[in-house]
Design a protein around this motif. Structure first.
Motif, PDB file in Angstrom:
ATOM      1  N   ARG A 169     -12.689   1.207  -0.170  1.00  0.00           N
ATOM      2  CA  ARG A 169     -11.256   0.879  -0.163  1.00  0.00           C
ATOM      3  C   ARG A 169     -10.743   0.845  -1.597  1.00  0.00           C
ATOM      4  O   ARG A 169     -11.391   0.291  -2.481  1.00  0.00           O
ATOM      5  N   ARG A 170      -9.549   1.382  -1.809  1.00  0.00           N
ATOM      6  CA  ARG A 170      -8.967   1.370  -3.141  1.00  0.00           C
ATOM      7  C   ARG A 170      -8.217   0.079  -3.415  1.00  0.00           C
ATOM      8  O   ARG A 170      -8.150  -0.391  -4.543  1.00  0.00           O
ATOM      9  N   TYR A 171      -7.603  -0.501  -2.369  1.00  0.00           N
ATOM     10  CA  TYR A 171      -6.852  -1.735  -2.526  1.00  0.00           C
ATOM     11  C   TYR A 171      -7.740  -2.934  -2.210  1.00  0.00           C
ATOM     12  O   TYR A 171      -8.653  -2.848  -1.391  1.00  0.00           O
ATOM     13  N   ALA A 172      -7.428  -4.037  -2.845  1.00  0.00           N
ATOM     14  CA  ALA A 172      -8.143  -5.276  -2.536  1.00  0.00           C
ATOM     15  C   ALA A 172      -7.835  -5.686  -1.102  1.00  0.00           C
ATOM     16  O   ALA A 172      -6.709  -5.508  -0.624  1.00  0.00           O
ATOM     17  N   THR A 173      -8.841  -6.253  -0.414  1.00  0.00           N
ATOM     18  CA  THR A 173      -8.621  -6.700   0.959  1.00  0.00           C
ATOM     19  C   THR A 173      -8.292  -8.179   1.024  1.00  0.00           C
ATOM     20  O   THR A 173      -7.787  -8.651   2.038  1.00  0.00           O
ATOM     21  N   SER A 174      -8.576  -8.916  -0.046  1.00  0.00           N
ATOM     22  CA  SER A 174      -8.189 -10.334  -0.078  1.00  0.00           C
ATOM     23  C   SER A 174      -8.148 -10.821  -1.519  1.00  0.00           C
ATOM     24  O   SER A 174      -8.766 -10.245  -2.407  1.00  0.00           O
ATOM     25  N   LEU A 175      -7.386 -11.885  -1.718  1.00  0.00           N
ATOM     26  CA  LEU A 175      -7.294 -12.556  -3.019  1.00  0.00           C
ATOM     27  C   LEU A 175      -7.799 -13.983  -2.844  1.00  0.00           C
ATOM     28  O   LEU A 175      -7.458 -14.652  -1.873  1.00  0.00           O
ATOM     29  N   HIS A 176      -8.580 -14.444  -3.812  1.00  0.00           N
ATOM     30  CA  HIS A 176      -9.144 -15.788  -3.754  1.00  0.00           C
ATOM     31  C   HIS A 176      -8.643 -16.576  -4.960  1.00  0.00           C
ATOM     32  O   HIS A 176      -8.891 -16.189  -6.102  1.00  0.00           O
ATOM     33  N   PRO A 177      -7.922 -17.675  -4.702  1.00  0.00           N
ATOM     34  CA  PRO A 177      -7.376 -18.449  -5.818  1.00  0.00           C
ATOM     35  C   PRO A 177      -8.469 -19.149  -6.606  1.00  0.00           C
ATOM     36  O   PRO A 177      -9.478 -19.591  -6.051  1.00  0.00           O
ATOM     37  N   GLY A 178      -8.249 -19.225  -7.905  1.00  0.00           N
ATOM     38  CA  GLY A 178      -9.195 -19.897  -8.796  1.00  0.00           C
ATOM     39  C   GLY A 178      -8.515 -21.002  -9.570  1.00  0.00           C
ATOM     40  O   GLY A 178      -7.597 -21.650  -9.079  1.00  0.00           O
ATOM     41  N   ASN A 179      -8.948 -21.205 -10.784  1.00  0.00           N
ATOM     42  CA  ASN A 179      -8.420 -22.275 -11.626  1.00  0.00           C
ATOM     43  C   ASN A 179      -6.975 -22.014 -12.034  1.00  0.00           C
ATOM     44  O   ASN A 179      -6.534 -20.874 -12.110  1.00  0.00           O
ATOM     45  N   ILE A 180      -6.271 -23.104 -12.301  1.00  0.00           N
ATOM     46  CA  ILE A 180      -4.894 -23.045 -12.785  1.00  0.00           C
ATOM     47  C   ILE A 180      -4.896 -23.558 -14.221  1.00  0.00           C
ATOM     48  O   ILE A 180      -5.472 -24.606 -14.508  1.00  0.00           O
ATOM     49  N   HIS A 181      -4.277 -22.804 -15.122  1.00  0.00           N
ATOM     50  CA  HIS A 181      -4.227 -23.169 -16.538  1.00  0.00           C
ATOM     51  C   HIS A 181      -2.772 -23.387 -16.940  1.00  0.00           C
ATOM     52  O   HIS A 181      -1.932 -22.522 -16.709  1.00  0.00           O
ATOM     53  N   VAL A 182      -2.465 -24.533 -17.548  1.00  0.00           N
ATOM     54  CA  VAL A 182      -1.115 -24.842 -18.009  1.00  0.00           C
ATOM     55  C   VAL A 182      -1.154 -24.903 -19.534  1.00  0.00           C
ATOM     56  O   VAL A 182      -1.968 -25.631 -20.114  1.00  0.00           O
ATOM     57  N   SER A 183      -0.280 -24.135 -20.189  1.00  0.00           N
ATOM     58  CA  SER A 183      -0.230 -24.119 -21.651  1.00  0.00           C
ATOM     59  C   SER A 183       1.190 -23.808 -22.092  1.00  0.00           C
ATOM     60  O   SER A 183       2.073 -23.575 -21.273  1.00  0.00           O
ATOM     61  N   GLY A 184       1.410 -23.793 -23.401  1.00  0.00           N
ATOM     62  CA  GLY A 184       2.735 -23.457 -23.904  1.00  0.00           C
ATOM     63  C   GLY A 184       2.842 -23.656 -25.400  1.00  0.00           C
ATOM     64  O   GLY A 184       1.860 -23.969 -26.076  1.00  0.00           O
ATOM     65  N   THR A 185       4.068 -23.486 -25.891  1.00  0.00           N
ATOM     66  CA  THR A 185       4.359 -23.670 -27.314  1.00  0.00           C
ATOM     67  C   THR A 185       5.696 -24.376 -27.466  1.00  0.00           C
ATOM     68  O   THR A 185       6.559 -24.304 -26.587  1.00  0.00           O
ATOM     69  N   VAL A 186       5.866 -25.034 -28.594  1.00  0.00           N
ATOM     70  CA  VAL A 186       7.119 -25.679 -28.964  1.00  0.00           C
ATOM     71  C   VAL A 186       7.372 -25.365 -30.430  1.00  0.00           C
ATOM     72  O   VAL A 186       6.497 -25.585 -31.282  1.00  0.00           O
ATOM     73  N   GLY A 187       8.557 -24.850 -30.744  1.00  0.00           N
ATOM     74  CA  GLY A 187       8.961 -24.618 -32.127  1.00  0.00           C
ATOM     75  C   GLY A 187       9.977 -25.668 -32.531  1.00  0.00           C
ATOM     76  O   GLY A 187      10.773 -26.125 -31.712  1.00  0.00           O
ATOM     77  N   ARG A 188       9.953 -26.056 -33.802  1.00  0.00           N
ATOM     78  CA  ARG A 188      10.872 -27.107 -34.245  1.00  0.00           C
ATOM     79  C   ARG A 188      11.308 -26.847 -35.679  1.00  0.00           C
ATOM     80  O   ARG A 188      10.483 -26.584 -36.543  1.00  0.00           O
ATOM     81  N   ALA A 189      12.612 -26.950 -35.924  1.00  0.00           N
ATOM     82  CA  ALA A 189      13.177 -26.722 -37.248  1.00  0.00           C
ATOM     83  C   ALA A 189      13.340 -28.038 -37.985  1.00  0.00           C
ATOM     84  O   ALA A 189      14.414 -28.380 -38.451  1.00  0.00           O
ATOM     85  N   TYR A 190      12.280 -28.791 -38.053  1.00  0.00           N
ATOM     86  CA  TYR A 190      12.339 -30.100 -38.711  1.00  0.00           C
ATOM     87  C   TYR A 190      10.909 -30.525 -38.977  1.00  0.00           C
ATOM     88  O   TYR A 190      10.047 -30.397 -38.115  1.00  0.00           O
ATOM     89  N   ILE A 191      10.621 -31.011 -40.129  1.00  0.00           N
ATOM     90  CA  ILE A 191       9.255 -31.412 -40.469  1.00  0.00           C
ATOM     91  C   ILE A 191       9.261 -32.890 -40.827  1.00  0.00           C
ATOM     92  O   ILE A 191       9.940 -33.305 -41.763  1.00  0.00           O
ATOM     93  N   ASN A 192       8.522 -33.697 -40.071  1.00  0.00           N
ATOM     94  CA  ASN A 192       8.384 -35.098 -40.457  1.00  0.00           C
ATOM     95  C   ASN A 192       7.006 -35.656 -40.116  1.00  0.00           C
ATOM     96  O   ASN A 192       6.768 -36.832 -40.241  1.00  0.00           O
ATOM     97  N   GLY A 193       6.104 -34.825 -39.649  1.00  0.00           N
ATOM     98  CA  GLY A 193       4.751 -35.277 -39.371  1.00  0.00           C
ATOM     99  C   GLY A 193       4.507 -35.728 -37.946  1.00  0.00           C
ATOM    100  O   GLY A 193       3.368 -35.979 -37.572  1.00  0.00           O
ATOM    101  N   ALA A 194       5.550 -35.837 -37.136  1.00  0.00           N
ATOM    102  CA  ALA A 194       5.372 -36.343 -35.772  1.00  0.00           C
ATOM    103  C   ALA A 194       4.505 -35.413 -34.934  1.00  0.00           C
ATOM    104  O   ALA A 194       3.571 -35.862 -34.271  1.00  0.00           O
ATOM    105  N   LEU A 195       4.792 -34.128 -34.941  1.00  0.00           N
ATOM    106  CA  LEU A 195       4.021 -33.203 -34.116  1.00  0.00           C
ATOM    107  C   LEU A 195       2.591 -33.060 -34.626  1.00  0.00           C
ATOM    108  O   LEU A 195       1.653 -32.981 -33.836  1.00  0.00           O
ATOM    109  N   LEU A 196       2.420 -33.052 -35.942  1.00  0.00           N
ATOM    110  CA  LEU A 196       1.068 -33.005 -36.499  1.00  0.00           C
ATOM    111  C   LEU A 196       0.317 -34.289 -36.171  1.00  0.00           C
ATOM    112  O   LEU A 196      -0.871 -34.268 -35.859  1.00  0.00           O
TER     113      LEU A 196
END
Length: 179
Positions: free
Chosen positions: A62-89
């Motif tokens: 078969r060329r197409y998958a016959t089933s999909l099996h769910p696995g782990n879920i990963h949550v990530s992201g980024t935040v940019g900020r135009a201000y430096i005061n040490g809080a994020l670090l």
């Protein structure tokens, strides 16, 4: 009925809330010291990414998958900020960034990050609560002809979605242990 409003970044706010854990208490001390619990301030380009591992099952011949099996879920992201005061670090390094003689091991701060989109001209709002956030990387950009920016990347445990127009609530999305 789900919320169908269209929002821009001008409708958004970002708030932090420490957890009731050792990591949360360290985050709480940084959040309180820099007074950033209500609004992080000068934030741009917030990205939250939820990635799921899907395993395809292909039968011989078969060329197409016959089933999909769910696995782990990963949550990530980024935040940019135009201000430096040490809080994020400080939220990345924890007490080690403020007390150089801190003995190892020390905890890394953890907190909840809430993105709220609310337009006073429309009914309803959207809220995304990213649970168990820990910052992974921090960087600083000092360009010649642009604004000084800092950026952090993060990983998180789960995401709750609150989409309110007719009191519809969706969530939570959990990450399983070991994922």
């Amino acid at each position: 009925m789900a919320n169908t409003n269209v929002f821009t970044g001008a409708h958004g706010t970002l708030t932090l809330a420490p957890l009731d854990t050792a990591e949360g208490r360290d985050a709480g001390s940084v959040i309180e010291a820099y007074d950033i619990q209500q609004a992080v301030g000068r934030v741009v380009d917030v990205k939250v990414c939820v990635k799921t591992d899907l395993e395809e099952f292909h039968e011989i011949g078969r060329r197409y998958a016959t089933s999909l099996h769910p696995g782990n879920i990963h949550v990530s992201g980024t935040v940019g900020r135009a201000y430096i005061n040490g809080a994020l670090l400080g939220l990345l390094l924890g007490r080690k960034s403020f007390i150089p003689s801190t003995a190892e091991p020390f905890v890394q701060p953890a907190f909840n990050l809430t993105l709220r989109l609310d337009d006073p001209a429309t009914i309803g709002n959207a809220e995304l609560v990213v649970n168990g956030v820990q910052f992974q990387n921090w960087s600083l950009s000092l360009p010649e002809d642009d604004f000084v920016m800092e950026e952090v990347s993060f990983k998180a445990l789960s995401v709750d979605i609150i989409d309110i127009e007719g009191e519809v609530t969706i969530g939570p999305i959990f990450v399983e242990e070991g994922g």
